[in-house]
Design a protein around this motif. Sequence first.
Motif, PDB file in Angstrom:
ATOM      1  N   ASP A 171       0.881  -1.315  -0.047  1.00 17.36           N
ATOM      2  CA  ASP A 171      -0.208   0.113   0.240  1.00 17.36           C
ATOM      3  C   ASP A 171       0.908   1.070  -0.070  1.00 17.36           C
ATOM      4  O   ASP A 171       1.835   1.262   0.471  1.00 17.36           O
ATOM      5  CB  ASP A 171      -0.793  -0.008   1.236  1.00 17.36           C
ATOM      6  N   ASP A 172       0.401   2.371  -0.565  1.00 16.43           N
ATOM      7  CA  ASP A 172       0.992   3.797  -0.371  1.00 16.43           C
ATOM      8  C   ASP A 172       2.553   3.528  -0.904  1.00 16.43           C
ATOM      9  O   ASP A 172       3.335   4.168  -0.535  1.00 16.43           O
ATOM     10  CB  ASP A 172       1.182   4.379   1.014  1.00 16.43           C
ATOM     11  N   GLU A 223      -3.534   4.424  -6.920  1.00 17.13           N
ATOM     12  CA  GLU A 223      -4.488   5.046  -5.825  1.00 17.13           C
ATOM     13  C   GLU A 223      -5.084   6.440  -6.126  1.00 17.13           C
ATOM     14  O   GLU A 223      -4.101   7.188  -6.830  1.00 17.13           O
ATOM     15  CB  GLU A 223      -3.956   5.101  -4.702  1.00 17.13           C
TER      16      GLU A 223
HETATM   17 CA    CA Z   1      -3.165   3.548  -0.119  1.00 18.72          CA
END
Ligand code: CA
Length: 371
Positions: free
Chosen positions: A279-280, A336
């Motif tokens: 993530d990220d 995202e």
């Molecule tokens: Ca994220």
Amino acid sequence: VNDILGHQAGDEMLIEVSRRLRGCAPTADVVARLGGDEFVVLLTACPDADAIAECIVRCLNVPVTIQGTVLRPSLSLGLASMARDNVGASELLRQADIAMYAAKAAGKNRFLRFHPDMMTALVQRTYMEGGLQLAVARSEISVDFQPIVSHRMDQVVTFEALARWDCDGTRVPPSVFIPLAERTGLINEIGAEVMARGMAELAPWLSRDPSRSLAVNVSGVQLQDPDFAQTVLGLAEAKGVAAYQLVLEVTESVFFDADCTLIKQLSTLREAGARVALDDFGTGYSSLGRLQDLPVDTVKIDRTFVSMVHTGNERLPILSSMINMAHSLGLTVTAEGVETAAQADYLTALECDTLQGYLFSLPQPGRRLEQ
Ligand code: CA
Ligand code: C2E
Ligand code: CA
């Protein structure tokens, strides 16, 4: 010190710290150890407490050699005055304690003098923590879902479950309660609740197509639990969700000083067919080069990179390199925070596999999934 070098070393450290405190305080005054690693210095006739506090912070932070190991004691110091605020002994100690916590929160190795505002902040934090402790039992935790779409196939392939907390009718943002839950360990209970609810609500949608999946965020704290993987797999079975339809989203930071428990949990889940998404991606410490060593299947490019696309005519080698590198390592790529059609087109042209963002949908409650 106790844990790493043993209790004997811990005792030596306490004695050294006491000696340093004694050296800073006037001889007529009191230095006491309250317990554990907490000390109190009582100044009875001191014109300048701040100067003594400064001396303590400076002296304590000097390295010390204990059993051949060089250690550097750190401290947080809170200061409260009886004369100034006209309070009794126990209230004085309490104020010093509150100031000490404020000093700790402000980044350690410093002292802070008590201020009534610290009280308010503490009460708020304690109140929120108390509320969060009961949140699961009171059914205040719910789950919203945000679609992750395959632009090319023009369909939703995954829903990401996002935790929501309604505390006394007020929605507390995840950016506030998730860090609190991580600090207090409540994330284990909350994470399990999100997972259980997410699976229960999404099971019918998942059962209609084996290529669909449910993504759940997992924090590093949860991966310290040696039963984590088994719990997740057990839960999936109970809710009728296949393991290969699960995606666990973890941030790069969990790998920063990854231990074997964490790697084992992720490996067990992957062996059972679940996937792991980073993530990220791009905001943490790991480099593109480290990607090939990590037990992950997907990278989720952070929205800060996506937001670099404005018109769609710019050259953004960072974005294309990230995507190409991930692909060459056999990973899939999700972007995202896609908010505009220009961004979606740009990313699709770079062969980004899936997209997520407000352009497609805000996170929504489960009952609105079909829509
Ligand atoms: Ca994220
Ligand atoms: P995240 O995992 O990066 O989740 C995506 C966040 O980006 C969500 O915020 C989502 O609402 C927001 N977002 C989605 N599309 C867009 C967009 O197009 N533009 C912008 N500006 N934002 C977009 P949310 O729901 O507030 O969640 C914040 C963070 O809280 C999550 O970031 C995640 O790190 C954490 N979190 C949420 N639920 C859980 C959970 O169940 N467990 C754990 N451990 N963390 C969670
Ligand atoms: Ca996420």
